[in-house]
Every structure is written in C-alpha cells, then in structure tokens.
Design a protein around this motif. Sequence first.
Motif, mmCIF file in Angstrom:
data_model
loop_
_atom_site.group_PDB
_atom_site.id
_atom_site.type_symbol
_atom_site.label_atom_id
_atom_site.label_comp_id
_atom_site.label_asym_id
_atom_site.label_seq_id
_atom_site.Cartn_x
_atom_site.Cartn_y
_atom_site.Cartn_z
ATOM 1 N N LEU A 298 51.294 11.875 -36.592
ATOM 2 C CA LEU A 298 51.431 13.204 -36.013
ATOM 3 C C LEU A 298 52.877 13.585 -35.703
ATOM 4 C CD1 LEU A 298 49.750 15.636 -35.063
ATOM 5 C CD2 LEU A 298 49.588 14.545 -32.823
ATOM 6 N N TYR A 299 53.689 12.591 -35.339
ATOM 7 C CA TYR A 299 55.068 12.878 -34.940
ATOM 8 C C TYR A 299 56.024 12.658 -36.116
ATOM 9 C CZ TYR A 299 53.576 13.029 -30.076
ATOM 10 O OH TYR A 299 52.966 13.370 -28.891
ATOM 11 N N LEU B 173 47.461 -2.278 -28.207
ATOM 12 C CA LEU B 173 47.567 -1.034 -28.956
ATOM 13 C C LEU B 173 46.180 -0.472 -29.242
ATOM 14 C CD1 LEU B 173 50.276 -2.051 -31.594
ATOM 15 C CD2 LEU B 173 50.621 -0.671 -29.528
ATOM 16 N N THR B 174 46.108 0.847 -29.360
ATOM 17 C CA THR B 174 44.855 1.509 -29.706
ATOM 18 C C THR B 174 45.043 2.302 -30.997
ATOM 19 O OG1 THR B 174 45.273 3.638 -28.623
ATOM 20 C CG2 THR B 174 44.501 1.824 -27.217
ATOM 21 N N GLY B 175 43.952 2.910 -31.462
ATOM 22 C CA GLY B 175 44.033 3.752 -32.641
ATOM 23 C C GLY B 175 45.036 4.871 -32.500
ATOM 24 N N GLY B 176 45.347 5.262 -31.257
ATOM 25 C CA GLY B 176 46.347 6.298 -31.016
ATOM 26 C C GLY B 176 47.727 5.916 -31.521
ATOM 27 N N HIS B 177 47.977 4.604 -31.676
ATOM 28 C CA HIS B 177 49.262 4.142 -32.195
ATOM 29 C C HIS B 177 49.457 4.653 -33.618
ATOM 30 C CE1 HIS B 177 52.686 1.353 -32.323
ATOM 31 N NE2 HIS B 177 52.274 0.976 -33.525
ATOM 32 N N ASN C 24 52.564 6.333 -26.167
ATOM 33 C CA ASN C 24 53.877 6.080 -26.753
ATOM 34 C C ASN C 24 54.902 5.561 -25.753
ATOM 35 O OD1 ASN C 24 53.074 6.818 -29.345
ATOM 36 N ND2 ASN C 24 53.550 8.977 -29.008
ATOM 37 N N LEU C 25 54.761 5.903 -24.473
ATOM 38 C CA LEU C 25 55.703 5.398 -23.479
ATOM 39 C C LEU C 25 55.601 3.879 -23.370
ATOM 40 C CD1 LEU C 25 55.413 8.023 -20.579
ATOM 41 C CD2 LEU C 25 57.085 7.921 -22.438
ATOM 42 N N GLY D 214 45.595 20.836 -41.179
ATOM 43 C CA GLY D 214 46.598 21.860 -40.925
ATOM 44 C C GLY D 214 47.304 21.705 -39.604
ATOM 45 N N ILE D 215 47.169 20.526 -38.954
ATOM 46 C CA ILE D 215 47.872 20.292 -37.685
ATOM 47 C C ILE D 215 49.362 20.128 -37.977
ATOM 48 C CG2 ILE D 215 48.113 18.754 -35.708
ATOM 49 C CD1 ILE D 215 45.199 17.976 -36.100
ATOM 50 N N GLU D 216 50.187 20.854 -37.253
ATOM 51 C CA GLU D 216 51.628 20.802 -37.491
ATOM 52 C C GLU D 216 52.209 19.542 -36.862
ATOM 53 O OE1 GLU D 216 55.657 23.504 -36.747
ATOM 54 O OE2 GLU D 216 53.677 24.281 -36.242
ATOM 55 N N GLN D 217 52.992 18.814 -37.633
ATOM 56 C CA GLN D 217 53.646 17.635 -37.097
ATOM 57 C C GLN D 217 54.650 18.023 -36.006
ATOM 58 O OE1 GLN D 217 55.079 15.575 -40.764
ATOM 59 N NE2 GLN D 217 54.070 13.808 -39.855
#
Length: 321
Positions: free
Chosen positions: A102-103, A92-96, A73-74, A317-320
């Motif tokens: 997630l956020y 960019l990667t899949g993490g984008h 993200n940086l 169930g991962i919390e944003q």
Amino acid sequence: MPTRRAAVAALLSTGLLPRMASAQAWPRRPVMLMHGFGAGGNADSISRVVANALSQDLGEQVVVEAKPGAGGNLASEQVARATPDGHTIILLTGGHAVSAALYKSLRFNPVDDFAFASLVATFPFVIAARADSPIQSIAQLVEAARREPGKLTFSSVGFGSTQHLAGELFAETAGIKLTHVPYRGGMQPLSDLMSGRIDLMVDSITVTGAAIRAGTIRGLGVTSREPWPALPEVVPIATTLPGFEVRSWIGIAAPAATPAPVIARLEGAINKALLSAQVREQLGFLGVKPEGSTPEGMKAFVVGEIERWKRVVRASGIEQL
C-alpha cells in the motif's frame, strides 16, 4: 590434520566462533516480543500465548510489548533498527505485507530488514454487525449498501491493515461503497459496534468470537472459503460472493543480521510450541490455525503475500500512499 589450536584460529579469523558462542549463550536476558497493535486484539492475544510457550523452552522470560500505530509499522520500524542479537523480536501480521503493497515507501524494508524465523498461524476475518441491526446477512448488507452508497461504516485495526484491505476487497467484489473507520486495534471497535458508533466491523475471531457466541453481535460472514472451525455457524462470504477469500497470518521475525544459529533456535522453539496440545488449544480458541515454517519458508511466504496484495491494491483502485 589441523590441530585444535589451528582450527580455533581459523574460526576466529572468519568470525564464526564468536557468532557460534553468542548463539549458544542466547538468550542471555529476557527477550522482548513486540507487536504493533492494541491490547486485547488478535496480535496481542496470540503473542501472549506464544511468549508463554517460548519462555518455558528458552529458559528466559519472553516479554510482550505493544507499540500500536500506523497499521503495525511503528513496531516494525523499531525492531528493524534494534540490535540484531535476538533479544528484540517481532510478531508480524498480514498487515506487514499489506503495508508493503500500500505504501510507496516505508521507513524500513519489509523483507531485507528482517530475519524471518517461522510462521505461527493463519486465520480468516469476520464481518459483523450489531445483534439488533436490520442487516442480518451478507446479501442484506450488499442490498443496503447499494441503496445508500457510502453510508455504512466499517472498522479496521488501522489504515493499511489487512482488515482494512479485506473490507475494501469485499466492497469492490460486491460492487458497493463502504466508509472505512480506522482504529489502533484492541477491543475499541467491538465496543463502538455494540454502542452504534459504527455499523460493521471487519476483524479476527479473536476479537469477534466471544461476542458472536454470546449473541451480542452477529457474524454476517467469514472470509474463509469454507466454514471456520472456531465459528462454524458463521456462513462463508463466498456463499454470496463466489470465490471471495481472505486469510491472514502471524509470524515471528528478528532484525536482519541476527545470527543464523539464533534464528535456528528461535525457529525450533516456535515449532516445538506449535506441537503442544495446550498451545494448539489456546490458539484454536482464538480462531487461528497453528502453522509453522522454516525461516526460508516464511520469507518466501511474505514475499508472495506482498505481491498478492499489490495485485489487490491495483485491482481495487486504492491509491498508494
């Protein structure tokens, strides 16, 4: 018919002529290709293959610059705020897409702040253990984790990375608990796996492939539904957990408002590179499948990936954040 002078005046009045001239002159200096992960990792290795090919086609050097941290993200934030003249672009990667899911909020808009050029490749991940680990298969991993929930650790290239969520999705699908250990990318997770600091790693074939082939680590399973050509000996996780599949991606984008003709030229250069036998061989060795697209196709793909990972985050169930 309008005269040439009238036509030029009309173009000037709309601002189209300066943009056309700017695009024709691009690039006027070296182009910085940024990514958000560590040296030697998947994004870094792929970016160097792509940068070399683009340099030859564009006639200016494409320089790779890493700005690791925050799951990429940086780097995304820096490029989103860069001057939109085509001289700063990002791999960019899949993490984008994962970060967008997630956020709750980011310091940039993962879709609107970018002019997407083209996809570059898709690829799976590998779950690996030390060669001397008593865990020698996915089935044994699931059994061990059920005996001692949370004891086994797995690495990723950062909290909120695709590797992170792939590991969490695997644990959720198997009904087990693993402990996540985030890194900043690069080769450090591999070193720590071999030294016993962590039990498992979830990473790309770029990072794990050579060590698996050399027998210094063991590939327990690959996240593609079918065996992957670069590591055909590693069994798909779906063999043990039917239906399990995670494939990630790489693509190139620029800041929003980058002139469309510049994006069109960049797209053409990327897709031309992906037809090169040398580039395809280099990417294949890294364990990725070359796969280009149009700018519109990449944008639609990224939007779809964001929605897919939002569903995974909700289901696991991962919390944003």
